[in-house]
Design a protein around this motif. Structure first.
Motif, PDB file in Angstrom:
ATOM      1  N   SER A 171       0.810  -1.215   0.000  1.00  0.00           N
ATOM      2  CA  SER A 171       0.000   0.000   0.000  1.00  0.00           C
ATOM      3  C   SER A 171       0.843   1.263   0.000  1.00  0.00           C
ATOM      4  O   SER A 171       0.355   2.336  -0.360  1.00  0.00           O
ATOM      5  CB  SER A 171      -0.946  -0.001   1.211  1.00  0.00           C
ATOM      6  N   CYS A 172       2.095   1.157   0.414  1.00  0.00           N
ATOM      7  CA  CYS A 172       3.018   2.291   0.371  1.00  0.00           C
ATOM      8  C   CYS A 172       4.436   1.747   0.291  1.00  0.00           C
ATOM      9  O   CYS A 172       4.665   0.537   0.415  1.00  0.00           O
ATOM     10  CB  CYS A 172       2.839   3.208   1.573  1.00  0.00           C
ATOM     11  N   SER A 173       5.387   2.640   0.092  1.00  0.00           N
ATOM     12  CA  SER A 173       6.768   2.202  -0.095  1.00  0.00           C
ATOM     13  C   SER A 173       7.461   1.836   1.214  1.00  0.00           C
ATOM     14  O   SER A 173       8.437   1.086   1.210  1.00  0.00           O
ATOM     15  CB  SER A 173       7.571   3.298  -0.809  1.00  0.00           C
ATOM     16  N   SER A 174       6.983   2.366   2.327  1.00  0.00           N
ATOM     17  CA  SER A 174       7.638   2.131   3.614  1.00  0.00           C
ATOM     18  C   SER A 174       7.005   0.955   4.348  1.00  0.00           C
ATOM     19  O   SER A 174       5.774   0.840   4.377  1.00  0.00           O
ATOM     20  CB  SER A 174       7.552   3.380   4.492  1.00  0.00           C
ATOM     21  N   PRO A 175       7.803   0.095   4.957  1.00  0.00           N
ATOM     22  CA  PRO A 175       7.251  -0.983   5.777  1.00  0.00           C
ATOM     23  C   PRO A 175       6.933  -0.477   7.172  1.00  0.00           C
ATOM     24  O   PRO A 175       7.409   0.587   7.587  1.00  0.00           O
ATOM     25  CB  PRO A 175       8.375  -2.013   5.816  1.00  0.00           C
ATOM     26  N   MET A 234      10.835  -2.620  -8.569  1.00  0.00           N
ATOM     27  CA  MET A 234       9.617  -2.905  -9.319  1.00  0.00           C
ATOM     28  C   MET A 234       8.380  -2.342  -8.626  1.00  0.00           C
ATOM     29  O   MET A 234       7.467  -1.832  -9.284  1.00  0.00           O
ATOM     30  CB  MET A 234       9.477  -4.413  -9.515  1.00  0.00           C
ATOM     31  N   SER A 235       8.340  -2.409  -7.308  1.00  0.00           N
ATOM     32  CA  SER A 235       7.185  -1.857  -6.596  1.00  0.00           C
ATOM     33  C   SER A 235       7.107  -0.346  -6.780  1.00  0.00           C
ATOM     34  O   SER A 235       6.020   0.215  -6.958  1.00  0.00           O
ATOM     35  CB  SER A 235       7.252  -2.214  -5.111  1.00  0.00           C
ATOM     36  N   ALA A 236       8.269   0.333  -6.740  1.00  0.00           N
ATOM     37  CA  ALA A 236       8.282   1.784  -6.966  1.00  0.00           C
ATOM     38  C   ALA A 236       7.868   2.104  -8.395  1.00  0.00           C
ATOM     39  O   ALA A 236       7.119   3.062  -8.646  1.00  0.00           O
ATOM     40  CB  ALA A 236       9.664   2.343  -6.668  1.00  0.00           C
ATOM     41  N   LEU A 237       8.339   1.316  -9.345  1.00  0.00           N
ATOM     42  CA  LEU A 237       8.000   1.537 -10.749  1.00  0.00           C
ATOM     43  C   LEU A 237       6.501   1.367 -10.988  1.00  0.00           C
ATOM     44  O   LEU A 237       5.871   2.155 -11.716  1.00  0.00           O
ATOM     45  CB  LEU A 237       8.789   0.561 -11.629  1.00  0.00           C
ATOM     46  N   MET A 238       5.896   0.391 -10.349  1.00  0.00           N
ATOM     47  CA  MET A 238       4.471   0.151 -10.527  1.00  0.00           C
ATOM     48  C   MET A 238       3.645   1.275  -9.903  1.00  0.00           C
ATOM     49  O   MET A 238       2.591   1.653 -10.431  1.00  0.00           O
ATOM     50  CB  MET A 238       4.090  -1.205  -9.926  1.00  0.00           C
ATOM     51  N   ARG A 239       4.104   1.837  -8.792  1.00  0.00           N
ATOM     52  CA  ARG A 239       3.389   2.962  -8.178  1.00  0.00           C
ATOM     53  C   ARG A 239       3.477   4.211  -9.058  1.00  0.00           C
ATOM     54  O   ARG A 239       2.500   4.949  -9.211  1.00  0.00           O
ATOM     55  CB  ARG A 239       3.945   3.255  -6.789  1.00  0.00           C
ATOM     56  N   VAL A 240       4.660   4.451  -9.623  1.00  0.00           N
ATOM     57  CA  VAL A 240       4.826   5.600 -10.512  1.00  0.00           C
ATOM     58  C   VAL A 240       3.941   5.435 -11.745  1.00  0.00           C
ATOM     59  O   VAL A 240       3.263   6.375 -12.192  1.00  0.00           O
ATOM     60  CB  VAL A 240       6.304   5.764 -10.924  1.00  0.00           C
ATOM     61  N   ARG A 241       3.925   4.246 -12.288  1.00  0.00           N
ATOM     62  CA  ARG A 241       3.101   3.991 -13.477  1.00  0.00           C
ATOM     63  C   ARG A 241       1.617   4.164 -13.160  1.00  0.00           C
ATOM     64  O   ARG A 241       0.858   4.709 -13.962  1.00  0.00           O
ATOM     65  CB  ARG A 241       3.369   2.576 -13.994  1.00  0.00           C
ATOM     66  N   SER A 242       1.196   3.692 -11.995  1.00  0.00           N
ATOM     67  CA  SER A 242      -0.200   3.846 -11.590  1.00  0.00           C
ATOM     68  C   SER A 242      -0.572   5.322 -11.455  1.00  0.00           C
ATOM     69  O   SER A 242      -1.629   5.757 -11.939  1.00  0.00           O
ATOM     70  CB  SER A 242      -0.443   3.121 -10.269  1.00  0.00           C
ATOM     71  N   MET A 260      -3.276   7.451 -13.868  1.00  0.00           N
ATOM     72  CA  MET A 260      -4.428   8.167 -13.334  1.00  0.00           C
ATOM     73  C   MET A 260      -4.357   9.658 -13.664  1.00  0.00           C
ATOM     74  O   MET A 260      -5.387  10.290 -13.933  1.00  0.00           O
ATOM     75  CB  MET A 260      -4.508   7.962 -11.819  1.00  0.00           C
ATOM     76  N   ALA A 261      -3.154  10.238 -13.661  1.00  0.00           N
ATOM     77  CA  ALA A 261      -2.999  11.652 -14.008  1.00  0.00           C
ATOM     78  C   ALA A 261      -3.351  11.894 -15.471  1.00  0.00           C
ATOM     79  O   ALA A 261      -3.978  12.912 -15.814  1.00  0.00           O
ATOM     80  CB  ALA A 261      -1.568  12.106 -13.725  1.00  0.00           C
TER      81      ALA A 261
END
Length: 295
Positions: free
Chosen positions: A75-79, A159-167, A171-172
């Motif tokens: 749900s976010c980048s930080s654990p 990959m998780s950061a890349l997927m969040r940026v792409r998402s 949406m933008a």
């Protein structure tokens, strides 16, 4: 007329949802509310102090009297850090395992994190053998290596950061076109046209030739080898379909997969990618088109 039981349920529901009510506070105090890691970092600990989270173990640090576990759920980048008594945590809680934790959210004494979870119960939902697990703690893996494990690759930081940026970018983009009066069109992926005209297309046919033999038109030999009666390709562009739709809509756009069968398989070439395209009706000058970019 409503039954007494249904009336009681509505009354109890209203009480628990009413902030500050004694029964509501009691309910929050002794129950565990399921939250995501992002929700934990975005809320005050006085809202729901008893938390239930589920996720994957990012790291495990064992000490004599305490165990620190970092959990992420995407749900976010930080654990979120979970403080566990060694008696509650067995040897099956390892890096990469999937666990469920119930506990109390408290302010963290450490810098860099606002809260941490004091665990009261830890359950292992999915065991992970750290020896067999392809990703190792504190080791940077190349993209070529992680590509061999598509079912686990989204767990990596890159990959998780890349997927969040792409998402967020997707949406933008949608918000921009929607706010400016464009209609979103789902152009087909299977198409009979080669929009680019260069012949760089993937041909689509059934794997079993018997299927085509059963449905072929015996009177037309030219279509006997095609499933649709005409050659079909993976789309290289939705432009032609959008141009047809502009006969009814003045502003349209699409954002979908595009396929190119170019004779190149290097690191900088994509055979599949997503492309945004837009079409506007009744344009007469270049300024009409440039207004799209300065809206």
């Amino acid at each position: 007329m409503a039954s007494p039981m249904s009336c009681s349920k509505r009354i109890i529901s209203k009480i628990f949802k009413k902030p500050g009510h004694p029964l509501s506070l009691s309910f929050c105090r002794y129950s565990h509310v399921k939250k995501s890691v992002a929700e934990i970092f975005g809320k005050s600990i006085t809202d729901t102090p008893n938390i239930h989270i589920q996720g994957w173990v990012r790291s495990v640090r064992e000490h004599k009297n305490v165990i620190f576990i970092h959990i992420t759920d995407g749900s976010c980048s930080s654990p979120v850090q979970v403080v566990v008594d060694p008696k509650l945590c067995g040897s099956d809680v390892t890096y990469g395992s999937c666990i469920s934790v119930r506990g109390t959210l408290i302010e963290s004494p450490s810098s860099g994190q606002p809260y941490e979870l004091q665990a009261s119960k830890v359950d292992v939902l999915g065991f992970c053998d750290p020896v067999q697990y392809p990703f190792k703690v504190k080791k940077r893996h190349s993209s070529d290596y992680t590509r061999n494990f598509p079912h686990l690759r989204p767990r990596t930081n890159f990959m998780s950061a890349l997927m969040r940026v792409r998402s967020s970018a997707t949406m933008a983009m949608h918000k921009f076109f929607q706010d400016n009066g464009y209609c979103y069109v789902h152009t087909p992926i299977l198409t009979s046209n080669d929009c680019e005209g260069a012949g760089e297309v993937f041909v689509v046919e059934p794997e079993k030739s018997e299927i085509v033999d059963e449905i072929k038109d015996s009177d037309d030999e030219s279509t006997s080898h095609n499933f649709f009666g005409t050659p079909a390709f993976l789309t290289v562009s939705g432009q032609l379909h959008l141009e047809a739709v502009t006969g009814a809509f003045t502003k349209v756009y699409n954002f979908g997969p595009t396929f190119r069968a170019e004779n190149s398989r290097g690191r900088h070439h994509l055979s599949e990618f997503y492309m945004v395209e837009a079409e506007i009706a009744f344009t007469e000058t270049l300024e009409d088109i440039m207004k799209v970019f300065i809206c």
